[in-house]
Motif scaffolding. Structure first.
Motif, short mmCIF file in Angstrom:
data_model
loop_
_atom_site.label_atom_id
_atom_site.label_comp_id
_atom_site.label_asym_id
_atom_site.label_seq_id
_atom_site.Cartn_x
_atom_site.Cartn_y
_atom_site.Cartn_z
N ILE A 55 0.83 -1.20 0.00
CA ILE A 55 0.00 0.00 0.00
C ILE A 55 0.87 1.26 0.00
CG2 ILE A 55 -1.88 1.19 1.15
CD1 ILE A 55 -2.97 -1.43 0.72
N GLN A 56 1.76 1.39 0.99
CA GLN A 56 2.51 2.64 1.08
C GLN A 56 3.38 2.86 -0.14
OE1 GLN A 56 4.45 2.57 5.01
NE2 GLN A 56 3.00 4.16 5.56
N GLN A 57 3.92 1.78 -0.71
CA GLN A 57 4.78 1.96 -1.87
C GLN A 57 4.11 1.47 -3.16
OE1 GLN A 57 8.67 0.49 -0.87
NE2 GLN A 57 8.72 1.66 1.00
N ASN A 58 2.82 1.24 -3.07
CA ASN A 58 1.99 0.93 -4.23
C ASN A 58 2.54 -0.21 -5.09
OD1 ASN A 58 -0.10 1.08 -5.98
ND2 ASN A 58 0.58 2.92 -7.04
N ASP A 59 2.84 -1.32 -4.45
CA ASP A 59 3.36 -2.47 -5.18
C ASP A 59 2.48 -3.66 -4.78
OD1 ASP A 59 4.83 -4.25 -6.57
OD2 ASP A 59 6.74 -3.84 -5.59
N MET A 60 1.23 -3.64 -5.23
CA MET A 60 0.22 -4.57 -4.70
C MET A 60 0.52 -6.02 -5.02
SD MET A 60 -3.19 -2.71 -4.28
CE MET A 60 -3.28 -0.97 -3.92
N GLY A 61 1.12 -6.26 -6.17
CA GLY A 61 1.44 -7.64 -6.51
C GLY A 61 2.42 -8.22 -5.50
N PHE A 62 3.43 -7.46 -5.17
CA PHE A 62 4.42 -7.91 -4.20
C PHE A 62 3.76 -8.07 -2.83
CE2 PHE A 62 8.25 -6.99 -1.49
CZ PHE A 62 8.93 -8.15 -1.82
N GLY A 63 2.91 -7.11 -2.47
CA GLY A 63 2.18 -7.21 -1.20
C GLY A 63 1.35 -8.47 -1.14
N ALA A 64 0.69 -8.80 -2.26
CA ALA A 64 -0.14 -10.02 -2.30
C ALA A 64 0.73 -11.25 -2.10
CB ALA A 64 -0.88 -10.10 -3.62
N ALA A 65 1.93 -11.23 -2.69
CA ALA A 65 2.82 -12.37 -2.54
C ALA A 65 3.22 -12.54 -1.08
CB ALA A 65 4.06 -12.18 -3.41
N ILE A 66 3.50 -11.43 -0.39
CA ILE A 66 3.81 -11.52 1.04
C ILE A 66 2.62 -12.10 1.78
CG2 ILE A 66 4.46 -10.22 3.11
CD1 ILE A 66 5.62 -8.08 1.22
N GLY A 67 1.42 -11.63 1.42
CA GLY A 67 0.20 -12.12 2.06
C GLY A 67 0.05 -13.62 1.91
N VAL A 68 0.35 -14.15 0.72
CA VAL A 68 0.24 -15.59 0.49
C VAL A 68 1.22 -16.34 1.39
CG1 VAL A 68 0.66 -17.39 -1.22
CG2 VAL A 68 -0.61 -15.35 -1.86
N ILE A 69 2.44 -15.79 1.51
CA ILE A 69 3.43 -16.44 2.38
C ILE A 69 2.96 -16.44 3.83
CG2 ILE A 69 5.81 -16.32 3.21
CD1 ILE A 69 5.90 -17.06 0.39
N VAL A 70 2.42 -15.29 4.29
CA VAL A 70 1.92 -15.22 5.66
C VAL A 70 0.82 -16.25 5.87
CG1 VAL A 70 0.75 -13.77 7.36
CG2 VAL A 70 2.51 -12.79 5.91
N LEU A 71 -0.07 -16.36 4.90
CA LEU A 71 -1.16 -17.33 4.97
C LEU A 71 -0.61 -18.73 5.14
CD1 LEU A 71 -4.31 -17.62 4.49
CD2 LEU A 71 -3.70 -18.29 2.18
N LEU A 72 0.39 -19.07 4.33
CA LEU A 72 0.97 -20.41 4.41
C LEU A 72 1.62 -20.65 5.77
CD1 LEU A 72 2.61 -20.82 0.88
CD2 LEU A 72 0.56 -21.94 1.78
N ILE A 73 2.33 -19.65 6.27
CA ILE A 73 3.00 -19.81 7.57
C ILE A 73 1.98 -20.08 8.66
CG2 ILE A 73 4.30 -18.59 9.35
CD1 ILE A 73 5.79 -17.15 7.11
N ILE A 129 13.38 19.85 -5.61
CA ILE A 129 13.77 18.45 -5.50
C ILE A 129 13.26 17.66 -6.69
CG2 ILE A 129 13.97 18.34 -2.99
CD1 ILE A 129 11.11 17.50 -2.84
N ASN A 130 13.91 16.54 -6.96
CA ASN A 130 13.47 15.64 -8.03
C ASN A 130 12.76 14.45 -7.41
OD1 ASN A 130 14.72 17.10 -10.13
ND2 ASN A 130 16.69 16.14 -9.62
N LEU A 131 11.55 14.22 -7.87
CA LEU A 131 10.83 13.04 -7.38
C LEU A 131 10.90 11.92 -8.41
CD1 LEU A 131 7.51 14.08 -5.65
CD2 LEU A 131 9.75 13.71 -4.69
N SER A 132 10.86 10.71 -7.91
CA SER A 132 10.80 9.55 -8.79
C SER A 132 9.71 8.66 -8.24
CB SER A 132 12.14 8.82 -8.77
OG SER A 132 11.95 7.43 -8.76
N GLU A 133 9.28 7.69 -9.04
CA GLU A 133 8.25 6.81 -8.47
C GLU A 133 8.81 5.97 -7.33
OE1 GLU A 133 7.30 3.26 -10.94
OE2 GLU A 133 8.06 4.51 -12.55
N TYR A 134 10.14 5.98 -7.16
CA TYR A 134 10.73 5.23 -6.06
C TYR A 134 11.07 6.11 -4.86
CZ TYR A 134 10.80 1.46 -9.35
OH TYR A 134 10.40 0.50 -10.23
#
Lengths: 325, 447
Positions: free
Chosen positions: A287-305, B399-404
């Protein structure tokens, strides 16, 4: 005990069904009504709200999470990327989170099973006065907002010499401690918040279990001359076994799912990741870094554990066997 | 048992009543903490919704909507401005954009979160047609923050010019003339004087980006270069962190901020009691002074940042919230015009100062009579706030922002500052290198 009662009821039902005469032929218009009234259907009607909400709110999201864990998800751009998310998972931050969560789970399970059991036994005994007040006082924390609790804990354990916690350790000649910034004390704070919050709920479970123990057992133990500890060891403890298994299982699950205790202390970013938990890592990445696919993968691992640990625990303690076996 | 439950029930009601505010902050339901509606009484007004995480911003937009309705009777709007807790608002917005429905027409997006919204197919409306004709009136560095591929996506709330607030009382006690502090070397010398005379630290260093980003940007460097490549472990960033580290561990004129940051309850109390002699932070912190540190009224002096060797940069535009128009909106054009009216126009910028106490991103209003009128901020600080800003306006770095960027900020929070400043178990170079490796690994796998 409960199982036994259910067993009896089933036996009785069975008898009735066997003795029942063939039903008279039903008229057509009454068929719908009697269909709903029949014993085969009614149970399903009654459990359907749960089944439906389970399917929509639990099963569907779970399946969706599995699918998402193989995707990279951005607005308008969803692409399948195979196992890339899983390949990235096993990094230092994840192992730190796993280690933190495991320590936290072990500590909270130990505290939240043993202490509530002892407290419940004390509250159930005739020796303690003002029981009602104690029971309520123990239960209140689980009703308080964890955010409010977090702020109080943060101020209580502030790093300046003037905070309450540092004044207390100061009495013993210890220098002020940076509670929220050191590995061991950060963990201590999380375990403390969790113990404080859930103590009362677990006491309730154990109290309910204690009410079910037949008083006659204690009476005959008295006649045999057993002392308090023997009675606890040979009557209370074995009778509480189902409750202990239940409380331990939910504490294990709750332990691996820990999030708020860490979040309220550090708002998601703990120094040196001392408070990073598995679900916290999921939240940070997904959520905070907007990488939902990766977050979902972590969720699957937590579920398995959680799944594996709970199953193992239930197998070892015989939680799958029926109470009367 | 019945008595027990009765007592429990009473306590429950009591607690629920007492905590209802706290609860609403944590709940994940879609109920806003507070909703302000403007233009309710106008028939066939177009309905617009606005999400923010700051109640003051909601009031600001509601007031702007009232003014808009007076000035544009042919295009009335009914604005409902909803305030949510910080994380919840950004999470909800992200999910609404991801799923393609449920988003508002306008939304505040905080700088640390902004680049999350510039990924994939961007769901925000470009504001170029509003900004480009008047680009010269803005301090451009501020606008550049919300840009991707030449498109402007956010309307700034303030310039966020980083300045130094000096506590005059402590400075007098130490016998330091703050106007003689021109470079960071002077600042360090003054700091030593302060520490030996008063025993108080010259400043404290927060363990989040406030403790490093301004120093990095002042050197003309950043965490990402203009091509979007990670430069977190570049020599300039290492130097900046070494400088910050030296304030604490070599010159011993600084400590780590109590509570870890400048927005913690612990710090407000510390600062208010005259705990430190100066603080390096953007102008918007004025509001925090007025609100949380009443005892410092009349004691604080604002000055530009001391100069770094080989640089003319006197201030850096930091922090801040960009208001964006969401592409899902059915009335995107109206929302854009309203946004211009509220935050990008001259009048809008004047109101940013008079209502919110923010340094307006348009420098052409800094001398406007409305801006120079007496208000609570002049009373708390001093008269020449905008003269100081005008004197540095051409030397402001952005500042320069990036998606990261969110990844970098979270590495700073949780690893870099902790291991370098607090634990001292890594040199600035080691810590930055390690974090840079972690992030570049992620960047590589995403491409």
């Amino acid at each position: 005990m409960i199982n036994k009662v259910r067993h009896d009821v089933e036996g009785f039902e069975f008898e009735r069904r066997k003795n029942r005469k063939e039903p008279p032929p039903v008229k057509k218009r009454k068929r719908a009504k009697s269909f709903l009234n029949s014993k085969q259907v009614v149970p399903y009607v009654f459990v359907s709200p749960f089944i439906i909400s389970f399917l929509i709110l639990t099963l569907y999201p779970t399946i969706q999470a599995f699918v998402m864990s193989f995707q990279r998800i951005l607005p308008g751009q969803v692409t399948f990327i195979g196992f890339q998310n899983y390949e990235r998972i096993f990094n230092p931050a994840f192992f730190k989170a796993l280690a933190n969560t495991t320590i936290y789970t072990v500590a909270t399970v130990a505290i939240l099973v043993l202490v509530p059991m002892i407290l419940a036994t004390l509250l159930d005994s005739k020796l303690v006065r003002f029981k009602t007040i104690f029971r309520s006082a123990l239960f209140i924390p689980s009703l308080t907002s964890v955010v409010v609790a977090g702020i109080i804990f943060r101020l209580f354990f502030a790093e300046s010499g003037g905070s309450i916690a540092n004044q207390i350790v100061g009495v013993f000649g210890i220098d002020p401690i940076s509670w929220q910034y050191t590995g061991w004390s950060g963990m201590l704070l999380m375990v403390l918040i969790a113990s404080w919050r859930w103590m009362g709920v677990n006491v309730l479970y154990f109290l309910a279990g204690l009410q079910n123990i037949s008083k006659e057992l204690y009476e005959s133990a008295d006649i045999d001359g057993a002392n308090v500890f023997q009675k606890f060891r040979y009557i209370t403890l074995p009778s509480l076994k189902p409750i202990i298994i239940f409380v331990t299982t939910i504490s294990i699950i709750g332990g691996f799912r820990v999030f708020e205790e860490s979040y309220v202390l550090w708002q998601g970013n703990s120094p040196g990741n001392i408070g990073l938990t598995l679900v916290g890592y999921l939240y940070e990445q997904g959520i905070q870094q907007n990488d939902m696919g990766f977050g979902a993968a972590i969720g699957v691992i937590v579920l398995l554990i959680i799944f594996i640990v709970s199953i193992l625990y239930l197998l070892i303690t015989g939680g799958f066997k029926r109470g009367d076996e | 048992m019945r008595k027990f439950f009765l007592v429990l029930l009473v306590f429950m009601l009591f607690i629920l009543g007492a905590c209802s505010d706290g609860e609403s902050e944590t709940s994940t339901s879609s109920d806003a903490d507070e909703t302000v509606v403007a233009g309710e009484d106008i028939e066939d007004a177009t309905e617009l919704s606005f999400w923010t995480f700051a109640g003051t911003h909601a009031d600001y937009f509601a007031n702007a909507a009232e003014r808009w309705n007076e000035d544009n009777p042919d295009r009335p709007i009914k604005l409902s401005a909803e305030t949510y807790p910080f994380d919840q608002m950004h999470n909800n917005l992200l999910l609404a954009l991801q799923s393609g429905s449920g988003a508002p027409d306008l939304a505040d997006i905080e700088i640390a979160k902004f680049s999350n919204f510039l990924k994939g197919d961007i769901q925000l409306e470009p504001l170029n047609e509003l900004i480009e004709p008047e680009l010269d009136s803005f301090v451009e560095e501020r606008l550049g923050i919300y840009t991707k591929d030449g498109n402007y996506y956010g309307a700034p709330t303030h310039l966020g010019a980083t300045v130094v607030y000096y506590n005059q009382e402590i400075m007098d006690e130490a016998g330091v003339d703050i106007d003689s502090i021109e470079t960071w070397d002077d600042y360090v010398e003054a700091g030593k004087q302060v520490v030996s005379a008063t025993g108080k630290p010259m400043t404290t260093i927060p363990t989040n980006w406030y403790g490093i980003w301004p120093f990095v940007t002042q050197k003309g460097a950043d965490f990402f270069n203009e091509e979007g490549e990670l430069t977190l472990d570049s020599p300039e960033v290492v130097e900046a962190l070494e400088f910050v580290d030296s304030l604490i561990n070599e010159h011993e004129i600084a400590e780590i901020t109590p509570g870890g940051g400048y927005h913690s309850e612990e710090f407000y109390g510390f600062m208010n009691n005259g705990g430190q002699a100066s603080i390096v932070i953007p102008m918007f912190y004025m509001k925090d002074f007025v609100e949380y540190m009443p005892d410092l009224e009349g004691k604080m002096q604002i000055r530009p940042m001391p100069l770094a060797p080989g640089s003319d940069t006197q201030s850096v535009a930091m922090g801040g919230t960009g208001t964006a128009v969401i592409s899902q909106s059915e009335h995107a054009d109206l929302a854009k015009d309203f946004l211009y009216y509220a935050k990008l126009s001259k009048e809008g910028n004047i109101h940013l100062w008079t209502e919110l106490g923010f340094d307006p991103p348009r420098w052409d209003v800094w001398e406007a009579p409305e801006v120079r009128e007496d208000n609570v901020f002049y009373e708390y600080f001093h008269e020449d706030i905008f003269d100081i800003l005008l004197s540095v306006k051409d030397d402001v770095a952005g500042i320069n922002l990036s998606e990261y960027t969110p990844d970098v900020l979270s590495e700073i929070d949780s690893n870099i500052m902790h291991s370098v400043l607090r634990e001292g178990n890594q040199t600035p170079e080691e810590a930055l290198k390690q974090s840079a490796d972690t992030i570049s690994q992620k960047m590589k796998s995403a491409n």
